[in-house]
Design a protein around this motif. Structure first.
Motif, PDB file in Angstrom:
ATOM      1  N   GLY A 138       0.812  -1.214   0.000  1.00  0.00           N
ATOM      2  CA  GLY A 138       0.000   0.000   0.000  1.00  0.00           C
ATOM      3  C   GLY A 138       0.839   1.255   0.000  1.00  0.00           C
ATOM      4  N   GLU A 139       1.886   1.255   0.821  1.00  0.00           N
ATOM      5  CA  GLU A 139       2.775   2.423   0.863  1.00  0.00           C
ATOM      6  C   GLU A 139       3.495   2.607  -0.466  1.00  0.00           C
ATOM      7  OE1 GLU A 139       5.242   1.454   4.166  1.00  0.00           O
ATOM      8  OE2 GLU A 139       3.818   2.209   5.672  1.00  0.00           O
ATOM      9  N   LEU A 140       3.917   1.494  -1.067  1.00  0.00           N
ATOM     10  CA  LEU A 140       4.595   1.569  -2.358  1.00  0.00           C
ATOM     11  C   LEU A 140       3.668   2.157  -3.419  1.00  0.00           C
ATOM     12  CD1 LEU A 140       6.813  -1.153  -3.966  1.00  0.00           C
ATOM     13  CD2 LEU A 140       4.852  -0.282  -5.220  1.00  0.00           C
ATOM     14  N   VAL A 141       2.406   1.729  -3.423  1.00  0.00           N
ATOM     15  CA  VAL A 141       1.427   2.223  -4.384  1.00  0.00           C
ATOM     16  C   VAL A 141       1.229   3.714  -4.227  1.00  0.00           C
ATOM     17  CG1 VAL A 141      -1.007   2.170  -5.013  1.00  0.00           C
ATOM     18  CG2 VAL A 141       0.207   0.041  -4.602  1.00  0.00           C
ATOM     19  N   GLU A 142       0.984   4.162  -3.005  1.00  0.00           N
ATOM     20  CA  GLU A 142       0.694   5.573  -2.770  1.00  0.00           C
ATOM     21  C   GLU A 142       1.885   6.449  -3.134  1.00  0.00           C
ATOM     22  OE1 GLU A 142      -1.534   8.841  -2.024  1.00  0.00           O
ATOM     23  OE2 GLU A 142      -2.175   6.757  -2.191  1.00  0.00           O
ATOM     24  N   THR A 143       3.066   6.012  -2.764  1.00  0.00           N
ATOM     25  CA  THR A 143       4.266   6.796  -3.075  1.00  0.00           C
ATOM     26  C   THR A 143       4.476   6.890  -4.582  1.00  0.00           C
ATOM     27  OG1 THR A 143       5.288   6.071  -1.007  1.00  0.00           O
ATOM     28  CG2 THR A 143       6.754   6.999  -2.675  1.00  0.00           C
ATOM     29  N   ALA A 144       4.264   5.785  -5.297  1.00  0.00           N
ATOM     30  CA  ALA A 144       4.432   5.797  -6.751  1.00  0.00           C
ATOM     31  C   ALA A 144       3.398   6.696  -7.406  1.00  0.00           C
ATOM     32  CB  ALA A 144       4.331   4.371  -7.295  1.00  0.00           C
ATOM     33  N   ARG A 145       2.163   6.654  -6.919  1.00  0.00           N
ATOM     34  CA  ARG A 145       1.113   7.511  -7.482  1.00  0.00           C
ATOM     35  C   ARG A 145       1.436   8.986  -7.307  1.00  0.00           C
ATOM     36  NH1 ARG A 145      -4.262   4.303  -5.311  1.00  0.00           N
ATOM     37  NH2 ARG A 145      -4.504   2.893  -7.081  1.00  0.00           N
ATOM     38  N   GLN A 146       2.060   9.331  -6.201  1.00  0.00           N
ATOM     39  CA  GLN A 146       2.402  10.718  -5.924  1.00  0.00           C
ATOM     40  C   GLN A 146       3.679  11.153  -6.636  1.00  0.00           C
ATOM     41  OE1 GLN A 146       2.680  10.846  -1.672  1.00  0.00           O
ATOM     42  NE2 GLN A 146       0.489  10.581  -1.352  1.00  0.00           N
ATOM     43  N   GLY A 147       4.366  10.197  -7.281  1.00  0.00           N
ATOM     44  CA  GLY A 147       5.617  10.547  -7.950  1.00  0.00           C
ATOM     45  C   GLY A 147       6.741  10.847  -6.987  1.00  0.00           C
ATOM     46  N   LYS A 148       6.687  10.289  -5.782  1.00  0.00           N
ATOM     47  CA  LYS A 148       7.677  10.611  -4.752  1.00  0.00           C
ATOM     48  C   LYS A 148       8.523   9.411  -4.358  1.00  0.00           C
ATOM     49  CE  LYS A 148       6.692  14.928  -4.345  1.00  0.00           C
ATOM     50  NZ  LYS A 148       7.704  15.953  -4.713  1.00  0.00           N
TER      51      LYS A 148
END
Length: 469
Positions: A364-374
Motif C-alpha cells: 500500500g505504501e509503495l502504491v501511494e508513493t508511486a502515485r504521488q511521484g515521490k
C-alpha cells in the motif's frame, strides 16, 4: 563568472541517488535577489531514478542561477551562487552560456515524459524566507473523474510574493493538472490546499465542475500512468520526444539486461479460484487491519516469497568481476510500476520476513508513493527479485526482461473466467497465466521450474501458505 569571495557560496548538484552522474533541473523555486535559508527547497531535479527537491545548506541571498530549467547538469557542477547572510551580495557578471536570466523564461518545447510542453513564459516571483515561488504549470493531464454538484469558483488564497501552503504530493498533482496554486481556494486546516481543492480548481478551469475520483483497479499494484502530453508534430507530422530521466535510464538498463543475461522464460496456467475467494474473504473480514488494501497481487507476492524461502538460490545476482553467484540474504521484492515519468521498480525491503498484513501495508505504501511521484532512489535500489503485473492491462502473459542485477522476474497475467476441468467436470473457473524469466547463468531449468511450480501450487491452494510458510 563572478570571482569567488569569502561571502559567496556555490551550491553544487549533489548525487541524490547511488552513483548517479547527472540530473535535470525541472523547476527553480527562487530567482536572483531572493533570500534563502538553510534547509529551504530551491529547485526540483529529476535523476535517472526519481524527481527530488533540493534544499540549500546555507542562508543568504541568491546571486545567480547558473542553469535554466530543462538543463541536464553533471553531479558536482555548481548550479546556484548565494551570498551568505549578513554580507553584501557580490556583483554578478555575465554567466556561462547556459546561465539563467532574471527575466521570464522563453517558451520551452522540450518535454519530459509525463509533462506537457510549457506554452508561455514563466513569471518568477519574490518569495518568503520559508517558502518558494510556484513554478509555472505544464499543460494539464486530467485523470478520469465523475460529475458532482457545482462549487464556487476558486479565488486567490495568498498575497502576491507568497507561496501557497500545500504538501508536496498536492503540489505534484497541481503541476500535472496545470493548476496554479495561487488561484486555488484552500479548505484545509490553517489555509492548507488539499487534493480536493486542486481537483475542484481543475474542474472549473476546464469549464465543468467535477469531483475528484481516484480510479481504483482491482488487480494492479499501481494505477496505470496518465497518457503524457506530447510535443507538437513537425512539418512532416512526426513527433519527437526527448529521451531523458527515468525513461533514458530504463532503456539503457533493459538493453544491458537483455544482451548481458541469457534469458529463459517459462509459463504456467493456474486455477486461482480459491485465491480470489480468499481475497474477497480478507477484504470482508478486515482481519489484516483497518484500511489495509487486499488485492490478488498481495497473495501472488506472498506466494513468490514463500517459493523463494523454499528455493533461496533464486534470490541471487551474478558478480561478473569475481565470477561468483551471490545468494542474497534478504529478499527485496520489486514491483514494476508504470508512472508518468516512465517505468520504475521500487522494492519492499526484506519482504521475506514480513507477515501477510505487513506485506499488505508495504504494498500500500509503495502504491501511494508511486502515485504521488515521490518514490525515492533508495526505494528503487537493492532489489533482488521482481513482480510485474501485466494483468492490469488485460494482458494474459509476456516474456518480462530481468531488472538488472536480479536473477528472476515473475509476470502476473489477467485473471479470466475460463472453462476448466475441476473434479472431473468442465466448469467455469478463474484462471491466470504466470511467466517466470530467469538468468540462465545462475538459474538452471530445474530451479526455475520448481520456483514457478511452487508459486502456481500456492495460488491454486492458498492454504499452502500456512503449511509451506
Amino acid at each position: 563568472m563572478t570571482t569567488h569571495t569569502a561571502s559567496l557560496r556555490e551550491f553544487k548538484m549533489p548525487d541524490v541517488g547511488e552513483g548517479l552522474t547527472e540530473a535535470e533541473i525541472l523547476t527553480w523555486y527562487v530567482k536572483p535577489g531572493d533570500t534563502v535559508t538553510d534547509g529551504q527547497v530551491v529547485c526540483e531535479v529529476e535523476t535517472a531514478k526519481a524527481a527530488v527537491e533540493l534544499p540549500i545548506p546555507f542562508t543568504g541571498v541568491v546571486e545567480a542561477l547558473h542553469f535554466p530549467a530543462g538543463t541536464t547538469v553533471d553531479v558536482g557542477t555548481s548550479i546556484i551562487a548565494v551570498a551568505v547572510a549578513g554580507a553584501a551580495p557580490a556583483p554578478v557578471e555575465a554567466a556561462p552560456a547556459a546561465a539563467v536570466q532574471a527575466e521570464p523564461e522563453p517558451e520551452r518545447r522540450e518535454v519530459l515524459v509525463g509533462y506537457g510542453p510549457r506554452t508561455g513564459s514563466v513569471q518568477r516571483r519574490a518569495r518568503r524566507t520559508n517558502g518558494a515561488a510556484a513554478a509555472a504549470a505544464p499543460a494539464p493531464v486530467v485523470a478520469p473523474v465523475a460529475p458532482a454538484a457545482p462549487v464556487a469558483p476558486p479565488v486567490p488564497t495568498v498575497a502576491e510574493g507568497e507561496r501557497p501552503l500545500a504538501k508536496p504530493p498536492v503540489r505534484k498533482l497541481a503541476k500535472d493538472l496545470g493548476i496554479d496554486l495561487r488561484s486555488v481556494l484552500a479548505t484545509g486546516p490553517n489555509g492548507v490546499i488539499t487534493r480536493e481543492d486542486v481537483h475542484a480548481a481543475a474542474a472549473t478551469a476546464a469549464g465543468s465542475v467535477v469531483e475528484p475520483v481516484v480510479p481504483v483497479v482491482e488487480q494492479p499494484a499501481v494505477a496505470p500512468a496518465a497518457v503524457p502530453a506530447l510535443p507538437a508534430p513537425n512539418a512532416a507530422g512526426d513527433v519527437r520526444v526527448p529521451v531523458k530521466g527515468v525513461r533514458k535510464a530504463t532503456a539503457q538498463a533493459m538493453v544491458a539486461s537483455a544482451f548481458t543475461a541469457p534469458h529463459v522464460t517459462e509459463f504456467v496456467q493456474v486455477d486461482v479460484t480459491r485465491t480470489m475467494k480468499l481475497v474477497r474473504k480478507l477484504k470482508e473480514s478486515g482481519e489484516l487491519g483497518a484500511g489495509v488494501r487486499v488485492s490478488p497481487l498481495l497473495l501472488v507476492a506472498k506466494a513468490l516469497l514463500t517459493a523463494v524461502k523454499r528455493h533461496p538460490e533464486i534470490n541471487a545476482s551474478w558478480d561478473e568481476a569475481a565470477q561468483e553467484i551471490v545468494i542474497r540474504g534478504a529478499v527485496n521484492l520489486g514491483i514494476a510500476a508504470a508512472t508518468p515519468r516512465g517505468l520504475i521498480v521500487p522494492n519492499i525491503k526484506d519482504a521475506g520476513s514480513r507477515t501477510l498484513s505487513q506485506l499488505a501495508v508495504g504494498l500500500g505504501e509503495l502504491v501511494e508513493t508511486a502515485r504521488q511521484g515521490k518514490t525515492s532512489p533508495a526505494d528503487m535500489s537493492g532489489g533482488s527479485i521482481t513482480i510485474t503485473n501485466v494483468g492490469v492491462f488485460g494482458v494474459d502473459t509476456g516474456t518480462p526482461i530481468l531488472n538488472p542485477g536480479e536473477a528472476a522476474i515473475l509476470a502476473f497475467g489477467a485473471v479470466r473466467d475460463l472453462p476448466w476441468v475441476h473434479k472431473g467436470k468442465v466448469v467455469p473457473r478463474q484462471v491466470t497465466t504466470l511467466a517466470l524469466s530467469f538468468d540462465h547463468r545462475l538459474v538452471d531449468g530445474e530451479l526455475g521450474s520448481k520456483v514457478l511450480a511452487d508459486v502456481a501450487a500456492i495460488l491454486e491452494y492458498p492454504k499452502r501458505l500456512i503449511t509451506w510458510g
